[in-house]
Write a protein that holds these residues in place. Structure first.
Motif, mmCIF file in Angstrom:
data_model
loop_
_atom_site.group_PDB
_atom_site.id
_atom_site.type_symbol
_atom_site.label_atom_id
_atom_site.label_comp_id
_atom_site.label_asym_id
_atom_site.label_seq_id
_atom_site.Cartn_x
_atom_site.Cartn_y
_atom_site.Cartn_z
ATOM 1 N N GLU A 153 33.430 -4.453 24.208
ATOM 2 C CA GLU A 153 34.188 -4.567 25.448
ATOM 3 C C GLU A 153 33.465 -3.838 26.590
ATOM 4 N N GLU A 154 32.964 -2.619 26.297
ATOM 5 C CA GLU A 154 32.240 -1.864 27.301
ATOM 6 C C GLU A 154 30.968 -2.566 27.706
ATOM 7 N N SER A 155 30.293 -3.162 26.714
ATOM 8 C CA SER A 155 29.043 -3.853 26.996
ATOM 9 C C SER A 155 29.262 -5.007 27.957
ATOM 10 N N SER A 156 30.331 -5.771 27.756
ATOM 11 C CA SER A 156 30.612 -6.905 28.615
ATOM 12 C C SER A 156 30.996 -6.448 30.011
ATOM 13 N N ASP A 157 31.632 -5.277 30.121
ATOM 14 C CA ASP A 157 32.013 -4.763 31.417
ATOM 15 C C ASP A 157 30.800 -4.320 32.232
ATOM 16 N N GLU A 158 29.756 -3.811 31.550
ATOM 17 C CA GLU A 158 28.605 -3.267 32.241
ATOM 18 C C GLU A 158 27.561 -4.321 32.566
ATOM 19 N N SER A 162 0.813 -1.214 0.000
ATOM 20 C CA SER A 162 0.000 0.000 0.000
ATOM 21 C C SER A 162 0.848 1.266 0.000
ATOM 22 N N GLY A 163 2.169 1.101 0.014
ATOM 23 C CA GLY A 163 3.053 2.255 0.011
ATOM 24 C C GLY A 163 3.381 2.793 1.377
ATOM 25 N N ARG A 164 3.012 2.091 2.445
ATOM 26 C CA ARG A 164 3.295 2.558 3.794
ATOM 27 C C ARG A 164 4.726 2.206 4.187
ATOM 28 N N PRO A 165 5.442 3.133 4.803
ATOM 29 C CA PRO A 165 6.816 2.851 5.222
ATOM 30 C C PRO A 165 6.870 1.722 6.253
ATOM 31 N N ILE A 166 7.971 0.966 6.216
ATOM 32 C CA ILE A 166 8.193 -0.124 7.166
ATOM 33 C C ILE A 166 9.402 0.217 8.021
ATOM 34 N N ILE A 167 9.243 0.160 9.329
ATOM 35 C CA ILE A 167 10.340 0.364 10.269
ATOM 36 C C ILE A 167 10.704 -0.975 10.889
ATOM 37 N N MET A 168 11.992 -1.289 10.881
ATOM 38 C CA MET A 168 12.483 -2.518 11.480
ATOM 39 C C MET A 168 13.144 -2.208 12.817
ATOM 40 N N SER A 169 12.835 -3.018 13.818
ATOM 41 C CA SER A 169 13.506 -2.930 15.114
ATOM 42 C C SER A 169 13.939 -4.335 15.521
ATOM 43 N N TYR A 170 15.261 -4.554 15.557
ATOM 44 C CA TYR A 170 15.811 -5.875 15.914
ATOM 45 C C TYR A 170 16.702 -5.683 17.136
ATOM 46 N N ARG A 171 16.222 -6.163 18.270
ATOM 47 C CA ARG A 171 16.887 -5.893 19.556
ATOM 48 C C ARG A 171 18.340 -6.383 19.580
ATOM 49 N N LYS A 172 18.635 -7.438 18.856
ATOM 50 C CA LYS A 172 19.993 -7.974 18.840
ATOM 51 C C LYS A 172 20.997 -6.951 18.335
ATOM 52 N N PHE A 173 20.553 -6.044 17.452
ATOM 53 C CA PHE A 173 21.448 -5.056 16.854
ATOM 54 C C PHE A 173 21.247 -3.655 17.426
ATOM 55 N N TRP A 174 20.580 -3.560 18.577
ATOM 56 C CA TRP A 174 20.576 -2.294 19.289
ATOM 57 C C TRP A 174 21.935 -2.091 19.948
ATOM 58 N N ASP A 175 22.190 -0.872 20.397
ATOM 59 C CA ASP A 175 23.314 -0.630 21.303
ATOM 60 C C ASP A 175 22.816 -1.012 22.686
ATOM 61 N N ASN A 176 23.109 -2.258 23.087
ATOM 62 C CA ASN A 176 22.512 -2.817 24.286
ATOM 63 C C ASN A 176 23.310 -2.566 25.556
ATOM 64 N N MET A 204 15.951 -13.387 28.305
ATOM 65 C CA MET A 204 15.718 -12.480 29.419
ATOM 66 C C MET A 204 17.002 -12.394 30.239
ATOM 67 N N GLY A 205 17.375 -11.188 30.629
ATOM 68 C CA GLY A 205 18.597 -11.002 31.395
ATOM 69 C C GLY A 205 19.788 -10.663 30.540
ATOM 70 N N THR A 206 19.685 -10.871 29.203
ATOM 71 C CA THR A 206 20.794 -10.533 28.319
ATOM 72 C C THR A 206 20.993 -9.031 28.261
ATOM 73 N N VAL A 207 19.908 -8.276 28.356
ATOM 74 C CA VAL A 207 19.981 -6.828 28.377
ATOM 75 C C VAL A 207 19.339 -6.329 29.660
ATOM 76 N N SER A 208 19.576 -5.076 29.979
ATOM 77 C CA SER A 208 19.168 -4.557 31.270
ATOM 78 C C SER A 208 17.652 -4.533 31.448
ATOM 79 N N ARG A 209 16.916 -4.159 30.391
ATOM 80 C CA ARG A 209 15.469 -4.033 30.535
ATOM 81 C C ARG A 209 14.832 -3.882 29.162
ATOM 82 N N MET A 210 13.542 -4.074 29.116
ATOM 83 C CA MET A 210 12.781 -3.777 27.918
ATOM 84 C C MET A 210 12.306 -2.337 28.027
#
Length: 269
Positions: free
Chosen positions: A263-268, A96-110, A150-156
């Motif tokens: 490296e920072e992610s693993s430290d935090e 229909s021509g509507r824009p699509i936004i993708m959100s993939y939590r694995k590729f966020w800055d977690n 669950m627990g891989t990232v700080s929160r939803m």
């Protein structure tokens, strides 16, 4: 609409915006986005505008808030989230021509300290997507995936959901959430229990890894395989990094520090 806004007492951010840049804040093109988001319900639109300016100032500060949002209004620490591409508009729309936004939590800055970066990126992506009339009148389509334990990232970040619902001038044409963890599934089941039939029809949760069935279901909603990125089992070619590098005229300056992110992610954590 402006009369309705005048009747609201607590609207400091909106008042500052009006004083700073009235030609933008009160422009027909800007206000129309909010009116369309709430189907010209004036009281609802006024509340959304007040919430919008409160949240925008909170996220971007007064120096960046009172003008159209651009990529360079994001902060330096947000560049990792941008380059990872966990939240982005896809280069193909639905049928229909509507824009699509993708959100993939694995590729966020977690990284726990950078969760707000993803929220600012969401704001930019939404603003970039709603410039077209069809996005304002027919809404955006969301493809979302969270296959992290669950627990891989700080929160939803519930703020993402609340900002889309209450602050940003956007309609949701459809939400397709793949592999939701227990928290997400429970949240949506609770929300849908009180939602209208129209809203319930627009939200779909996909709890299995059956890619073939997923693609067939998406096609029923006008989202064909060629519009679905590889991360969701589709065949869309998305040269995202080339596009984002082109937009970032300052080039390498924005990349500094990104290489140390893991490296920072693993430290935090």
């Amino acid at each position: 609409l402006l009369e309705e806004l005048d009747s609201i007492e607590e609207k400091e951010a909106f008042d500052v915006a009006m004083f700073t840049n009235p030609d933008y804040v009160a422009s027909r093109s800007f206000l129309t986005k909010f009116l369309r988001a709430d189907r010209y319900d004036i009281p609802k639109t006024a509340k959304r505008l007040v919430k919008y300016w409160d949240r925008k100032v909170q996220l971007f500060g007064t120096e960046r808030s009172f003008r159209p949002l651009e990529l360079h209004d994001l902060k330096h620490e947000d560049m990792a989230a941008i380059l990872l591409g966990g939240i982005r508009r896809l280069p193909a729309d639905d049928l229909s021509g509507r824009p699509i936004i993708m959100s993939y939590r694995k590729f966020w800055d977690n990284r726990p300290s950078h969760m707000e970066s993803n929220l600012r990126l969401l704001w930019y992506v939404v603003h970039d997507s709603i410039e077209e009339d069809i996005a304002q009148t027919s809404g955006l389509v969301w493809l979302m995936k969270n296959d992290m334990l669950m627990g891989t990232v700080s929160r939803m970040p519930l703020e993402h959901v609340l900002d889309v619902r209450d602050a940003l001038p956007v309609r949701c044409a459809g939400v397709h959430w793949f592999l939701p963890n227990y928290w997400v599934q429970h949240m949506f089941e609770h929300m849908l229990a009180y939602a209208s039939p129209e809203i319930r029809a627009r939200i779909r949760l996909y709890t299995t890894n059956d890619t073939k069935t997923h693609l067939e279901k998406l096609e029923e909603f006008g989202i064909v395989r060629d519009s679905v990125p590889a991360e969701f089992g589709g065949s869309l070619v998305d040269n995202y990094l080339e596009w984002i590098t082109f937009l970032l005229e300052d080039g390498p300056n924005y990349y500094s520090g990104v290489e140390d992110m893991d490296e920072e992610s693993s430290d935090e954590s």
